[in-house]
Design an enzyme around this catalytic site. Structure first.
Site, PDB file in Angstrom:
ATOM      1  N   ARG A 186      -8.496  -0.553   4.824  1.00 47.28           N
ATOM      2  CA  ARG A 186      -7.621   0.452   4.213  1.00 47.28           C
ATOM      3  C   ARG A 186      -6.276  -0.156   3.837  1.00 47.28           C
ATOM      4  O   ARG A 186      -5.623   0.327   2.920  1.00 47.28           O
ATOM      5  CB  ARG A 186      -7.368   1.596   5.191  1.00 47.28           C
ATOM      6  CG  ARG A 186      -8.600   2.411   5.491  1.00 47.28           C
ATOM      7  CD  ARG A 186      -8.248   3.602   6.321  1.00 47.28           C
ATOM      8  NE  ARG A 186      -7.192   4.385   5.666  1.00 47.28           N
ATOM      9  CZ  ARG A 186      -6.612   5.440   6.197  1.00 47.28           C
ATOM     10  NH1 ARG A 186      -6.971   5.848   7.387  1.00 47.28           N
ATOM     11  NH2 ARG A 186      -5.668   6.091   5.549  1.00 47.28           N
ATOM     12  N   LYS A 242       0.837  -1.215   0.000  1.00 51.09           N
ATOM     13  CA  LYS A 242       0.000   0.000   0.000  1.00 51.09           C
ATOM     14  C   LYS A 242       0.865   1.256   0.000  1.00 51.09           C
ATOM     15  O   LYS A 242       0.646   2.175  -0.776  1.00 51.09           O
ATOM     16  CB  LYS A 242      -0.888  -0.008   1.251  1.00 51.09           C
ATOM     17  CG  LYS A 242      -1.505   1.346   1.561  1.00 51.09           C
ATOM     18  CD  LYS A 242      -2.365   1.320   2.809  1.00 51.09           C
ATOM     19  CE  LYS A 242      -1.640   1.482   4.121  1.00 51.09           C
ATOM     20  NZ  LYS A 242      -1.373   2.866   4.546  1.00 51.09           N
ATOM     21  N   ASN A 243       1.877   1.286   0.889  1.00 55.30           N
ATOM     22  CA  ASN A 243       2.630   2.527   1.063  1.00 55.30           C
ATOM     23  C   ASN A 243       3.631   2.780  -0.061  1.00 55.30           C
ATOM     24  O   ASN A 243       4.243   3.850  -0.116  1.00 55.30           O
ATOM     25  CB  ASN A 243       3.317   2.541   2.433  1.00 55.30           C
ATOM     26  CG  ASN A 243       2.297   2.720   3.546  1.00 55.30           C
ATOM     27  OD1 ASN A 243       1.138   3.070   3.283  1.00 55.30           O
ATOM     28  ND2 ASN A 243       2.708   2.476   4.778  1.00 55.30           N
ATOM     29  N   ARG A 291       0.970  14.599  13.156  1.00 53.95           N
ATOM     30  CA  ARG A 291       1.406  14.372  11.786  1.00 53.95           C
ATOM     31  C   ARG A 291       1.345  15.617  10.884  1.00 53.95           C
ATOM     32  O   ARG A 291       0.612  15.640   9.892  1.00 53.95           O
ATOM     33  CB  ARG A 291       0.602  13.226  11.155  1.00 53.95           C
ATOM     34  CG  ARG A 291       0.785  11.934  11.910  1.00 53.95           C
ATOM     35  CD  ARG A 291       0.086  10.783  11.258  1.00 53.95           C
ATOM     36  NE  ARG A 291       0.778  10.312  10.075  1.00 53.95           N
ATOM     37  CZ  ARG A 291       0.303   9.363   9.270  1.00 53.95           C
ATOM     38  NH1 ARG A 291      -0.864   8.815   9.519  1.00 53.95           N
ATOM     39  NH2 ARG A 291       0.999   8.987   8.221  1.00 53.95           N
ATOM     40  N   ASP A 314       5.173   0.625  11.900  1.00 57.74           N
ATOM     41  CA  ASP A 314       3.970  -0.040  11.392  1.00 57.74           C
ATOM     42  C   ASP A 314       3.883  -1.513  11.825  1.00 57.74           C
ATOM     43  O   ASP A 314       2.899  -2.192  11.503  1.00 57.74           O
ATOM     44  CB  ASP A 314       3.901   0.063   9.858  1.00 57.74           C
ATOM     45  CG  ASP A 314       3.654   1.486   9.389  1.00 57.74           C
ATOM     46  OD1 ASP A 314       3.271   2.332  10.220  1.00 57.74           O
ATOM     47  OD2 ASP A 314       3.842   1.761   8.192  1.00 57.74           O
ATOM     48  N   CYS A 361      -4.272  12.920  13.181  1.00 58.82           N
ATOM     49  CA  CYS A 361      -5.015  11.666  13.068  1.00 58.82           C
ATOM     50  C   CYS A 361      -4.797  10.867  14.334  1.00 58.82           C
ATOM     51  O   CYS A 361      -4.084  11.309  15.240  1.00 58.82           O
ATOM     52  CB  CYS A 361      -4.623  10.893  11.817  1.00 58.82           C
ATOM     53  SG  CYS A 361      -3.049  10.104  11.942  1.00 58.82           S
TER      54      CYS A 361
END
Ligand code: EPZ
Length: 426
Positions: free
Chosen positions: A405, A22-23, A128, A313, A123
């Site tokens: 997500r 994803k990233n 951030r 993560d 968030c």
């Protein structure tokens, strides 16, 4: 809102195919804005964040053709054509849902000399800010104003290369600047650049599009700006965080899972921590095999750091693992200021965890017990699924949209290895 139900206690055995990252995919999709020729991306994961980025790009005028599955992996192929950009504003409604939307700023500014992007708010995991992105663009000659909740950036005469040293490592900041520098006049040197594999994947794609970049994978990137970039074909690298998450699933259940398409070189710090915890990991011709034969796990101390350090993560997933390991572990989070939201939920499942500032002391317990839980971010949610796989009785994870997500078909992948897990749609 969907929920996931899990009955724990089953050692997982079998094979899981790792999806594209994803990233890596999100900045790669934004890079399509840099050229009027199509960028073809292979191995895109099927995720809510990818759909949000596609919506954002389509709103700017990018044509996206999804070509089903081609290439060597099971991911999707998309052709993104940014020939006719009709809009240079990324609106609040999209940015609010996905912070990575800010990655369109660099490419739009570099190619069109202007961009307007809603300022992302804080968030769940921290404040951030994007100040470092904006300072970097200013160093390349952009004028930046903040008005009515939007970043208004202008560079009417084009961006000009500069020597930018980031005061702290920022993955998104490095990616945004790298894309902008590819079309700036002259040379840009990026010091203290993020070395995350997703940054290197973006650099490789930009090189395939005609950019000149030296130092890929290091903390100094040297970019010679070009007048234009051309189309290219690029395969998204495998998701190292999905890999690590399923490695923990094997370890926490005393199972044995082959992770197809996974790459060990992307996950050395987490692998080393798993080995220290007593898990066996071996590279196979097409992936990684993770096994925890006797199910005996030992506590280990961890500190999150920029790559190649232990990834933030993966912190929540290791917290679930160490909650059932022998002895005490200390986990220190150095990247985000509020990334322990999973702690109270894990404690409701019987974990013994105390947070002191940016560190958590995890004292291993013999057994977790199932409970109704919910989480407010993606990695916290998967940590609760992992805890549920090890717990006695039923765990119900609410607010599954966070998981969607970033994890493709999580319940199908785990069920294929024997997990008793299902999604209840609502
Ligand atoms: C990327 O976020 C990832 N997201 C995150 O993945 C990941 O946790 C993070 O890098 C760190 O590895 C994507 O790649 C889409 P940063 P990013 O800029 O780029 C501060 C997940 O679960 N900072 O490296 O936003 C910032 O507040 C996630 O998939 C500033 O102060 O992270 C943070 O404390 C969530 N000013 C630290 O730097 C800035 O201008 C690192 O952030 C930029 C960042």
């Amino acid at each position: 809102m969907d929920r996931i139900h899990i009955r724990g206690g089953i050692p997982l055995r079998g094979e899981i195919e790792i999806s594209g990252a994803k990233n890596a995919a999100l900045p790669l999709m934004a890079a399509a804005l840099l050229s009027e020729e199509p960028l073809i991306l292979e191995n895109l994961p099927r995720l809510a964040d990818i759909a949000s980025m596609a919506d954002l790009l389509e709103g700017l005028g990018v044509e996206i053709k999804l070509n089903g599955t081609t290439g060597t992996t099971g991911g999707r192929t998309a052709e993104l054509s940014a020939k006719d950009i009709t809009e240079t504003t990324a609106p609040y409604d999209v940015v609010r849902k996905m912070r990575a939307s800010v990655l369109v700023l660099g490419p739009l500014l570099a190619r069109y000399g202007k961009a307007r992007v809603s300022l992302p708010g804080g968030c769940a995991i921290g404040t951030r800010p994007v100040d470092l992105h904006l300072q970097a663009f200013e160093q390349l000659g952009a004028e930046i104003e903040l008005a009515e909740g939007y970043i208004e950036a202008r560079a009417p005469g084009g961006l000009v290369g500069a020597h930018v040293i980031f005061p702290m490592v920022t993955v998104g900041g490095t990616e945004n600047l790298l894309m902008a520098a590819a079309l700036a006049k002259g040379e840009t040197v990026i010091g203290n650049a993020a070395r995350e594999p997703e940054v290197a994947d973006l650099a490789r794609c930009l090189i395939a599009m005609g950019a000149e970049i030296e130092g890929v994978g290091t903390d100094t990137l040297r970019v010679q700006g070009r007048d234009a970039l051309h189309g290219a074909l690029h395969e998204v690298l495998p998701d190292r965080i999905e890999t690590g998450s399923y490695a923990v699933a094997a370890a926490i259940t005393g199972g044995d899972i082959h992770l197809r398409n996974a790459r060990l070189d992307l996950l050395e710090a987490a692998t080393e921590a798993l080995v220290r915890a007593g898990v066996s990991i071996e590279e196979t011709p097409n992936g990684i095999r993770v096994a925890s034969a006797n199910g005996q796990l030992k506590g280990v101390d961890l500190m999150t750091e920029p790559f190649p350090g232990f990834p933030t993560d993966m912190q929540a997933q290791f917290m679930a693992l160490l909650a059932v390991a022998d002895g005490a572990s200390m986990i220190t989070e150095t990247i985000f200021e509020n990334r322990f939201m999973h702690v109270p939920e894990l404690c409701r499942m019987g974990a013994d965890i105390n947070v002191h500032g940016s560190s958590a002391i995890v004292r291993g317990v013999k057994q977790l017990s199932g409970a109704q839980v919910m989480a407010t971010d993606l990695r916290a949610s998967i940590s609760l699924i992992l805890a549920g796989l090890a717990a006695e009785g039923e765990t119900i994870v609410n607010r599954v949209y966070h998981l969607d997500r970033g994890y493709e078909r999580v319940e199908e992948k785990l069920a294929a290895c024997g997990a008793d897990i299902f999604r209840q749609a609502e």
